[in-house]
Design a protein around this motif. Structure first.
Motif, PDB file in Angstrom:
ATOM      1  N   ALA A  25       0.828  -1.200   0.000  1.00  0.00           N
ATOM      2  CA  ALA A  25       0.000   0.000   0.000  1.00  0.00           C
ATOM      3  C   ALA A  25       0.871   1.262   0.000  1.00  0.00           C
ATOM      4  CB  ALA A  25      -0.915   0.009   1.224  1.00  0.00           C
ATOM      5  N   ASP A  26       0.272   2.352  -0.401  1.00  0.00           N
ATOM      6  CA  ASP A  26       0.956   3.650  -0.406  1.00  0.00           C
ATOM      7  C   ASP A  26       1.005   4.161   1.029  1.00  0.00           C
ATOM      8  OD1 ASP A  26       1.988   6.153  -0.992  1.00  0.00           O
ATOM      9  OD2 ASP A  26       0.023   6.972  -1.531  1.00  0.00           O
ATOM     10  N   LYS A  27       1.994   3.703   1.799  1.00  0.00           N
ATOM     11  CA  LYS A  27       2.018   4.012   3.228  1.00  0.00           C
ATOM     12  C   LYS A  27       2.049   5.503   3.523  1.00  0.00           C
ATOM     13  CE  LYS A  27       5.501   2.623   5.896  1.00  0.00           C
ATOM     14  NZ  LYS A  27       6.312   1.838   6.860  1.00  0.00           N
ATOM     15  N   PRO A  28       2.879   6.328   2.877  1.00  0.00           N
ATOM     16  CA  PRO A  28       2.867   7.754   3.211  1.00  0.00           C
ATOM     17  C   PRO A  28       1.504   8.413   3.014  1.00  0.00           C
ATOM     18  CG  PRO A  28       4.821   7.212   1.951  1.00  0.00           C
ATOM     19  CD  PRO A  28       3.932   6.018   1.900  1.00  0.00           C
ATOM     20  N   GLY A  29       0.686   7.829   2.143  1.00  0.00           N
ATOM     21  CA  GLY A  29      -0.631   8.394   1.871  1.00  0.00           C
ATOM     22  C   GLY A  29      -1.740   7.832   2.734  1.00  0.00           C
ATOM     23  N   LEU A  38       2.378  11.138   5.766  1.00  0.00           N
ATOM     24  CA  LEU A  38       3.451  12.044   5.338  1.00  0.00           C
ATOM     25  C   LEU A  38       3.138  13.476   5.747  1.00  0.00           C
ATOM     26  CD1 LEU A  38       6.036  12.791   3.849  1.00  0.00           C
ATOM     27  CD2 LEU A  38       4.740  12.740   1.701  1.00  0.00           C
ATOM     28  N   ASP A  39       1.903  13.912   5.576  1.00  0.00           N
ATOM     29  CA  ASP A  39       1.550  15.287   5.944  1.00  0.00           C
ATOM     30  C   ASP A  39       1.665  15.509   7.446  1.00  0.00           C
ATOM     31  OD1 ASP A  39       1.086  16.306   3.423  1.00  0.00           O
ATOM     32  OD2 ASP A  39      -1.023  15.721   3.395  1.00  0.00           O
ATOM     33  N   ARG A  40       1.384  14.488   8.239  1.00  0.00           N
ATOM     34  CA  ARG A  40       1.541  14.632   9.681  1.00  0.00           C
ATOM     35  C   ARG A  40       3.013  14.875  10.030  1.00  0.00           C
ATOM     36  NH1 ARG A  40      -3.159  12.747  12.453  1.00  0.00           N
ATOM     37  NH2 ARG A  40      -1.957  12.566  14.359  1.00  0.00           N
ATOM     38  N   VAL A  41       3.912  14.149   9.391  1.00  0.00           N
ATOM     39  CA  VAL A  41       5.347  14.334   9.644  1.00  0.00           C
ATOM     40  C   VAL A  41       5.806  15.700   9.141  1.00  0.00           C
ATOM     41  CG1 VAL A  41       7.654  13.463   9.090  1.00  0.00           C
ATOM     42  CG2 VAL A  41       5.811  11.857   9.646  1.00  0.00           C
ATOM     43  N   ASP A  56       8.903   9.568  -4.890  1.00  0.00           N
ATOM     44  CA  ASP A  56       8.313  10.161  -6.082  1.00  0.00           C
ATOM     45  C   ASP A  56       7.388  11.294  -5.665  1.00  0.00           C
ATOM     46  OD1 ASP A  56       9.599   8.385  -7.797  1.00  0.00           O
ATOM     47  OD2 ASP A  56       8.002   6.888  -7.613  1.00  0.00           O
ATOM     48  N   PRO A  57       7.354  12.402  -6.388  1.00  0.00           N
ATOM     49  CA  PRO A  57       6.523  13.547  -5.998  1.00  0.00           C
ATOM     50  C   PRO A  57       5.049  13.183  -5.902  1.00  0.00           C
ATOM     51  CG  PRO A  57       8.123  14.189  -7.676  1.00  0.00           C
ATOM     52  CD  PRO A  57       8.191  12.695  -7.570  1.00  0.00           C
ATOM     53  N   ARG A  58       4.358  13.852  -4.977  1.00  0.00           N
ATOM     54  CA  ARG A  58       2.934  13.667  -4.741  1.00  0.00           C
ATOM     55  C   ARG A  58       2.400  14.960  -4.137  1.00  0.00           C
ATOM     56  NH1 ARG A  58       1.491   9.369  -1.170  1.00  0.00           N
ATOM     57  NH2 ARG A  58       3.346   8.215  -1.791  1.00  0.00           N
ATOM     58  N   PRO A  59       1.093  15.163  -4.138  1.00  0.00           N
ATOM     59  CA  PRO A  59       0.537  16.343  -3.458  1.00  0.00           C
ATOM     60  C   PRO A  59       0.799  16.261  -1.954  1.00  0.00           C
ATOM     61  CG  PRO A  59      -1.066  15.380  -4.975  1.00  0.00           C
ATOM     62  CD  PRO A  59       0.053  14.394  -4.850  1.00  0.00           C
ATOM     63  N   TRP A  66      11.810  17.605  -3.653  1.00  0.00           N
ATOM     64  CA  TRP A  66      11.765  16.159  -3.886  1.00  0.00           C
ATOM     65  C   TRP A  66      13.122  15.644  -4.347  1.00  0.00           C
ATOM     66  CZ3 TRP A  66       7.518  13.708  -2.246  1.00  0.00           C
ATOM     67  CH2 TRP A  66       6.369  14.487  -2.062  1.00  0.00           C
ATOM     68  N   ALA A  67      13.427  14.420  -3.940  1.00  0.00           N
ATOM     69  CA  ALA A  67      14.660  13.759  -4.365  1.00  0.00           C
ATOM     70  C   ALA A  67      14.364  12.268  -4.500  1.00  0.00           C
ATOM     71  CB  ALA A  67      15.782  13.988  -3.353  1.00  0.00           C
ATOM     72  N   ARG A  68      15.260  11.554  -5.139  1.00  0.00           N
ATOM     73  CA  ARG A  68      15.086  10.098  -5.290  1.00  0.00           C
ATOM     74  C   ARG A  68      16.446   9.436  -5.279  1.00  0.00           C
ATOM     75  NH1 ARG A  68      12.400   6.171  -3.914  1.00  0.00           N
ATOM     76  NH2 ARG A  68      10.782   5.199  -5.154  1.00  0.00           N
ATOM     77  N   GLU A  69      16.534   8.329  -4.544  1.00  0.00           N
ATOM     78  CA  GLU A  69      17.778   7.574  -4.554  1.00  0.00           C
ATOM     79  C   GLU A  69      17.944   6.890  -5.910  1.00  0.00           C
ATOM     80  OE1 GLU A  69      14.722   4.671  -2.797  1.00  0.00           O
ATOM     81  OE2 GLU A  69      15.046   6.836  -3.013  1.00  0.00           O
TER      82      GLU A  69
END
Length: 301
Positions: A25-29, A38-41, A56-59, A66-69
Motif C-alpha cells: 500500500a501507499d504508506k505515506p498516503g 506524510l503530511d503529519r510528519v 516520487d513527488p505527490r501532493p 523532492w529527491a530520489r535515490e
C-alpha cells in the motif's frame, strides 16, 4: 542570524519504502486522523529551512523539495544520501514518513539536545528501548563523513541498513515510546487511529487536523475558546456557541492579528456573554419577586 533567532536546520523525510507489510500500500498516503501520514510528519518539521522528501513527488499539505535515490528502492542509506545532497544547514532532521504521533515539540527537543551537547546525533528509542534512527537530529557533517566511508566500500550504499551508518556516530538517545511509534503494519495503523480518538487526545488531534486542512499556522488558547463557547451556550443560547467562536476568529482575521488578536476578541465576546447572562438572571429574579403574593408585578394593586 541574531542570538535570539534559532539556528537554521533542514529536514530529510524518507518516504519511498515498499511497505511490504502493508501489502504494498501507499504508506505515506495512508490517513490517520484524516491526514496522510506524510503530511503529519511534514507538519511536525515545518520549521525546517529546507525539507526534502525522498520519494516520487505527490501532493502534500505544504511545499517540499523532492529527491530520489538511484536506483529507486536502493534502501534507506542511499535515500538519505540523496536527500542530504539538497541540504546546506549544519543540523538536519532525519525522519521516516510513517510517524503518526511526531509533534513539533519533539522535533524541537531533538534539536535542542543536539545543540546542547557534543554528540553527533540525538535519536529516539521506542517502547522496547530500540534505536529509531529515522526519528533523529544529526550534525550534517557527521552524516556526510560516514556516507563517504560507506560509499567508498565495496558495493556502495545500495541495500545497506541504517545501523551501518549510525554505528560510526557518537549518539545520544532519548526514550519516547509515543513519538517513535511507526506504522509498519495494518495493526499499527489501527492502533494509531484508535489512540487519536481517545478522550485525552481527540481534541488536540482534531484541531491540528483542521488547521492543517485549512492551511492555518496559528497557536491559540483552545481552553479560552472552549470557555467562551460554554459561556455563550449557557448565557445566551446553545447555538450561540459555534457562531460566537466563528465570529471571534473572523474578527481576529480582520484585524490581521495572531494569537493575541484571538485572545482579545475572545475576551470581549466572553464579557458580552457574561453581561447577557447577568441580565437574564436579573430578569428572572425580578419576575420571581413579582410573582410572589403582593408582589410589585404589572398586575399588582
Amino acid at each position: 542570524m541574531t542570538s535570539n533567532e534559532p539556528a537554521a536546520h533542514d529536514a530529510v523525510v524518507l518516504a519511498g519504502g515498499g511497505a511490504r507489510r502493508l501489502g504494498g500500500a501507499d504508506k505515506p498516503g495512508v490517513r490517520v486522523g484524516g491526514r496522510a501520514l506524510l503530511d503529519r510528519v511534514l507538519g511536525a518539521c515545518s520549521d525546517a529551512r529546507t525539507t526534502v522528501v525522498v520519494a516520487d513527488p505527490r501532493p502534500t499539505a505544504r511545499p517540499v523539495r523532492w529527491a530520489r535515490e538511484d536506483p529507486p528502492g536502493a534502501g534507506p542509506v542511499a535515500a538519505l544520501d540523496a536527500g542530504l545532497r539538497h541540504t546546506a544547514a549544519d543540523d538536519v532532521l532525519v525522519l521516516s514518513a510513517d510517524l503518526p504521533f511526531l509533534a513539533a515539540d519533539t522535533v524541537r527537543r531533538l534539536l535542542t539536545a543536539l545543540r546542547a551537547g557534543a554528540a553527533e546525533g540525538v535519536l529516539l528509542t521506542d517502547a522496547d528501548g530500540r534505536d529509531q534512527p529515522l526519528v533523529a537530529a544529526y550534525r550534517t557533517a557527521a552524516l556526510r563523513r560516514e556516507l563517504a566511508v560507506l560509499t567508498a566500500g565495496e558495493g556502495g550504499l545500495t541495500g545497506l541498513p541504517l545501523r551501518r551508518l549510525t554505528a560510526g556516530l557518537d549518539l545520544t538517545r532519548v526514550p519516547d515510546p509515543v513519538a517513535s511509534f511507526d506504522c509498519d503494519t495494518w495493526d499499527d495503523i489501527a492502533a494509531a487511529r484508535a489512540r487519536i480518538r481517545e478522550h485525552d487526545h481527540v481534541l488536540d488531534e482534531w484541531i491540528s487536523a483542521v488547521k492543517d486542512e485549512l492551511g492555518i499556522d496559528l497557536d491559540v488558547d483552545t481552553g479560552a475558546l472552549l470557555d467562551l463557547a460554554r459561556d455563550a451556550a449557557h448565557g445566551v443560547a446553545r447555538p450561540a456557541a459555534p457562531l460566537t467562536t466563528f465570529l471571534v476568529g473572523y474578527a481576529a482575521a480582520q484585524a490581521e492579528g495572531g494569537p493575541e488578536a484571538v485572545a482579545e476578541a475572545a475576551r470581549k465576546a466572553a464579557a458580552l456573554a457574561l453581561r447577557w447572562a447577568e441580565e437574564a438572571e436579573q430578569e428572572k429574579a425580578e419576575q420571581q419577586e413579582a410573582d410572589k403574593p403582593g408582589g410589585s408585578g404589572p398586575d399588582a394593586g
